[in-house]
Design a protein around this motif. Structure first.
Motif, short mmCIF file in Angstrom:
data_model
loop_
_atom_site.label_atom_id
_atom_site.label_comp_id
_atom_site.label_asym_id
_atom_site.label_seq_id
_atom_site.Cartn_x
_atom_site.Cartn_y
_atom_site.Cartn_z
N UNK A 178 0.83 -1.21 0.00
CA UNK A 178 0.00 0.00 0.00
C UNK A 178 0.86 1.26 0.00
N UNK A 179 2.18 1.09 0.07
CA UNK A 179 3.07 2.25 0.17
C UNK A 179 3.10 3.06 -1.11
N UNK A 180 2.85 2.44 -2.27
CA UNK A 180 2.90 3.23 -3.51
C UNK A 180 1.78 4.26 -3.54
N UNK A 181 0.60 3.84 -3.05
CA UNK A 181 -0.54 4.78 -2.97
C UNK A 181 -0.21 5.85 -1.93
N UNK A 182 0.33 5.41 -0.78
CA UNK A 182 0.65 6.36 0.30
C UNK A 182 1.77 7.32 -0.13
N UNK A 183 2.72 6.82 -0.91
CA UNK A 183 3.86 7.66 -1.31
C UNK A 183 3.40 8.79 -2.23
N UNK A 184 2.54 8.49 -3.19
CA UNK A 184 2.08 9.56 -4.07
C UNK A 184 1.20 10.55 -3.31
N UNK A 228 18.91 9.86 7.80
CA UNK A 228 18.63 8.84 6.79
C UNK A 228 19.90 8.07 6.43
N UNK A 229 21.04 8.80 6.51
CA UNK A 229 22.31 8.12 6.21
C UNK A 229 22.60 7.11 7.31
N UNK A 230 22.45 7.55 8.54
CA UNK A 230 22.74 6.66 9.69
C UNK A 230 21.80 5.45 9.72
N UNK A 231 20.52 5.69 9.41
CA UNK A 231 19.53 4.58 9.43
C UNK A 231 19.56 3.78 8.12
N UNK A 232 20.37 4.22 7.17
CA UNK A 232 20.48 3.53 5.86
C UNK A 232 19.12 3.43 5.17
N UNK A 233 18.46 4.60 5.08
CA UNK A 233 17.13 4.65 4.44
C UNK A 233 17.26 5.19 3.03
N UNK A 234 16.82 4.42 2.07
CA UNK A 234 16.87 4.79 0.65
C UNK A 234 15.49 4.65 0.04
N UNK A 235 15.27 5.26 -1.14
CA UNK A 235 13.98 5.06 -1.82
C UNK A 235 13.80 3.57 -2.15
N UNK A 236 12.57 3.10 -2.05
CA UNK A 236 12.30 1.72 -2.44
C UNK A 236 11.41 1.71 -3.67
N UNK A 237 10.98 0.56 -4.06
CA UNK A 237 10.25 0.38 -5.32
C UNK A 237 9.00 1.26 -5.37
N UNK A 238 8.46 1.61 -4.19
CA UNK A 238 7.18 2.34 -4.16
C UNK A 238 7.34 3.85 -4.30
#
Ligand code: SDX
Length: 392
Positions: free
Chosen positions: A231-237, A317-327
């Motif tokens: 459901x993240x793709x809907x939430x992301x947009x 985000x660098x410390x938590x290693x958070x990057x964009x995902x497929x959604x």
């Protein structure tokens, strides 16, 4: 009083499983399907070819692909009674609610492919599910906008057939834009399988009890619906549209970092990837191709690009290693093609069905397979005697 019963420290979690289908290296941002890198498949292959690869373990030869594609096309229609079932939903039903219901109901219509002990029936069920998902998704969309349902046209490719059933109308011919068809096919490839994610694990667990494949896929659809997963793709947009303009990005990045604020950057972070999700890279490239082919612009893409840039340079985000995902980018493309946000997760489910089916088949044919039974660590009260209500 609560007590923790000791448990055998040697027990291994039943949550892990062996598989030959998909390999992910989260630290390196690597995703392989039967050994082939996702970016090569997305840019050089077709969704039908990837379906064959996931199901059979090897890329098909020309004649094998032609025969497989023809077989799938023979299953694209639905039993007419299922359109009656559809009309029982409210017009504003979420497409995922319709998909859950109709896919689960397939087991009430296709009795000749519910015996999981029969290899032929398993194969027919697999082909039926892959073939019928576009018809079901398009039907859910048409029903929600009050337009007539279009039957499949098997002279078209899998993706073109889906686009026509979704956006075509009986009153005039529908020409599929080749760039949109290619983007749709690539989006399906990028979502086809992803190792033991939550919904795939749900399908495996349901399948381990011997439930029929239609019921197992319906369980996977239900799990995928959650905003933390498909459901993240809907939430992301929706998030990108709420941000609206680049100057509002810092406020949302600060909110995402605030532990007292439940807001998270949708389309960012991953249970496994601690590097760039390779699917997001291809997805961002596809946005540019679709935008230029359709000569559309959408300020939300600029917001997405700047949000990514700011987040990737933010210490949190660098410390938590958070990057964009497929959604993160998929919604931008789907919106440009013309899908409402409510259809985004249904498209994810459409594409992921082949992965669920490949994983389900792998589990069902494992001779050592037993019913799934995750272990628990009990932390509730130790044994105690009942107290009659007048003495509590
Ligand atoms: C999919 O599993 C799969 O393979 C799934 C999938 C597939 O193809 O099947 O890849 C598809 O589901 C992709 C993920 C889509 N979901 C989202 O984009 C929703 C937003 N993302 C988050 O909800 C989150 O990143 C999860 C749910 C995806 C993962 O959550 P975790 O397991 O908590 O992530 P983590 O352990 O790596 O988090 C590390 C830290 C945590 O903070 P601390 O507890 O260390 O203080 O980073 C934080 C998290 O709170 N964090 C975020 C964040 N994601 C994680 N902070 C802000 N924004 C985010 N998006």
């Amino acid at each position: 009083q609560t007590g923790v019963f000791t448990y055998d420290p040697g027990f291994t979690s039943t949550a892990s499983c062996e598989s030959k289908i998909t390999y992910i290296d989260g630290d390196e941002g690597v995703l392989l399907h039967r050994g082939y890198p996702i970016n090569q498949l997305a840019e050089q292959s077709s969704f039908m070819e990837v379906c064959y690869l996931l199901l059979n373990g090897e890329l098909p030869k020309q004649d094998e692909l032609a025969s497989f594609t023809r077989t799938i096309s023979r299953h694209t229609m639905l039993h007419e009674q299922l359109t009656t079932f559809l009309r029982g939903f409210r017009r504003d039903a979420h497409p995922m609610a319709i998909m859950c219901g109709i896919v689960g109901a397939l087991s009430a219509f296709y009795h000749d492919s519910t015996d999981i002990t029969d290899v032929q029936q398993r194969m027919i069920a697999s082909h039926r599910l892959i073939a019928k998902m576009p018809t079901i998704a398009a039907m859910a969309y048409k029903y929600s906008v009050g337009q007539p349902i279009l039957y499949p046209d098997n002279s078209l490719s899998y993706s073109a057939n889906f686009l026509r059933m979704t956006f075509g109308v009986p009153a005039e011919p529908y020409e599929v834009d080749p760039a949109v068809e290619r983007a749709m096919d690539r989006i399906f490839i990028l979502h086809a399988d992803h190792e033991q994610n939550a919904s795939t694990s749900t399908v495996r667990l349901a399948g381990s009890s011997g439930a029929n494949p239609f019921a197992c896929i319906a369980a996977g659809i239900a799990c995928l619906w959650g905003p933390a997963h498909g459901g993240a793709n809907e939430a992301a947009l929706n998030m990108l549209r709420e941000i609206g303009t680049p100057d509002r990005i810092p406020h949302y990045i600060e909110r995402a970092k605030d532990k007292n604020d439940p807001f998270r950057l949708m389309g960012f972070g991953h249970r496994v990837y601690k590097n760039y999700d390779p699917r997001a890279t291809v997805m961002q490239k596809t946005v540019r191709e679709v935008f230029s082919a359709l000569k559309v612009t959408d300020p939300v893409f600029e917001v997405a690009l700047q949000l990514e840039e700011m987040a990737l340079n933010d210490p949190y985000f660098i410390e938590k290693k958070l990057f964009p995902n497929v959604d993160f980018y998929s919604g931008v493309i789907l919106s440009a093609i013309g899908f409402p946000t409510s259809m985004f997760t249904a498209l994810f489910a459409l594409a992921r069905t082949v992965g669920w089916i490949a994983q389900w088949n792998e589990m069902i044919t494992d001779p050592d397979q037993k019913i799934g039974r995750p272990r628990q660590l009990y932390t509730g009260p130790t044994q105690r005697d009942y107290v009659p209500i007048d003495r509590r």
